[in-house]
Write a protein that holds these residues in place. Structure first.
Motif, PDB file in Angstrom:
ATOM      1  N   ASP A 296       0.808  -1.227   0.000  1.00 29.78           N
ATOM      2  CA  ASP A 296       0.000   0.000   0.000  1.00 29.78           C
ATOM      3  C   ASP A 296       0.835   1.269   0.000  1.00 29.78           C
ATOM      4  O   ASP A 296       0.409   2.303   0.522  1.00 29.78           O
ATOM      5  N   THR A 297       2.024   1.204  -0.583  1.00 33.78           N
ATOM      6  CA  THR A 297       2.890   2.380  -0.699  1.00 33.78           C
ATOM      7  C   THR A 297       3.007   2.727  -2.180  1.00 33.78           C
ATOM      8  O   THR A 297       3.339   1.868  -3.002  1.00 33.78           O
TER       9      THR A 297
ATOM     10  N   PRO B 232       0.748   3.679   3.576  1.00 35.26           N
ATOM     11  CA  PRO B 232      -0.497   3.095   4.071  1.00 35.26           C
ATOM     12  C   PRO B 232      -1.101   3.984   5.154  1.00 35.26           C
ATOM     13  O   PRO B 232      -0.378   4.712   5.832  1.00 35.26           O
ATOM     14  N   PRO B 233      -2.397   3.921   5.368  1.00 34.04           N
ATOM     15  CA  PRO B 233      -3.051   4.801   6.336  1.00 34.04           C
ATOM     16  C   PRO B 233      -2.535   4.656   7.757  1.00 34.04           C
ATOM     17  O   PRO B 233      -2.635   5.581   8.543  1.00 34.04           O
ATOM     18  N   THR B 234      -1.950   3.539   8.108  1.00 33.83           N
ATOM     19  CA  THR B 234      -1.459   3.332   9.478  1.00 33.83           C
ATOM     20  C   THR B 234      -0.063   3.884   9.701  1.00 33.83           C
ATOM     21  O   THR B 234       0.446   3.861  10.804  1.00 33.83           O
ATOM     22  N   VAL B 235       0.589   4.390   8.637  1.00 30.25           N
ATOM     23  CA  VAL B 235       1.948   4.909   8.736  1.00 30.25           C
ATOM     24  C   VAL B 235       1.898   6.426   8.690  1.00 30.25           C
ATOM     25  O   VAL B 235       1.202   7.005   7.860  1.00 30.25           O
ATOM     26  N   LEU B 236       2.641   7.093   9.585  1.00 29.31           N
ATOM     27  CA  LEU B 236       2.733   8.548   9.553  1.00 29.31           C
ATOM     28  C   LEU B 236       3.431   8.969   8.278  1.00 29.31           C
ATOM     29  O   LEU B 236       4.451   8.382   7.899  1.00 29.31           O
ATOM     30  N   ASP B 237       2.921   9.970   7.630  1.00 31.49           N
ATOM     31  CA  ASP B 237       3.443  10.437   6.348  1.00 31.49           C
ATOM     32  C   ASP B 237       4.458  11.548   6.585  1.00 31.49           C
ATOM     33  O   ASP B 237       4.092  12.663   6.933  1.00 31.49           O
TER      34      ASP B 237
ATOM     35  N   ARG C 192      -6.754   8.586  -0.720  1.00 28.46           N
ATOM     36  CA  ARG C 192      -5.991   8.521   0.522  1.00 28.46           C
ATOM     37  C   ARG C 192      -4.867   9.541   0.599  1.00 28.46           C
ATOM     38  O   ARG C 192      -3.900   9.343   1.343  1.00 28.46           O
TER      39      ARG C 192
END
Length: 84
Positions: free
Chosen positions: A13-14, A74-79, A54
């Motif tokens: 998901d990257t 991915p949504p669970t990783v800080l950007d 997203r």
């Protein structure tokens, strides 16, 4: 603004957005190496009206203009590409 989107085969998901197709030279090696192999997904016209599922399209456009690339995690990783 046109953008070219690639999916990382190593990081689920990257996604990598590039301002120019296949212009991986804009990526610092510390960014490029962890992504592993990249597969082209699509070309997209990134207009002010465009909504992304997203990612904030304005942030993506800013990163493309400033750095030549944008990473979507991915949504669970800080950007780290978004100011905090």
């Amino acid at each position: 603004m046109q953008t070219f989107i690639y999916k990382s085969l190593r990081k689920p998901d990257t996604y990598l957005y590039l301002r120019k197709r296949d212009d991986f030279a804009v990526l610092p090696e510390a960014v490029r190496a962890p992504l592993g192999d990249l597969v082209f997904v699509m070309e997209l016209a990134l207009t002010e009206e465009r909504k992304l599922a997203r990612a904030d399209a304005a942030v993506v456009r800013l990163n493309l203009a400033t750095h030549g690339f944008h990473l979507q995690f991915p949504p669970t990783v800080l950007d780290p590409m978004v100011d905090g």
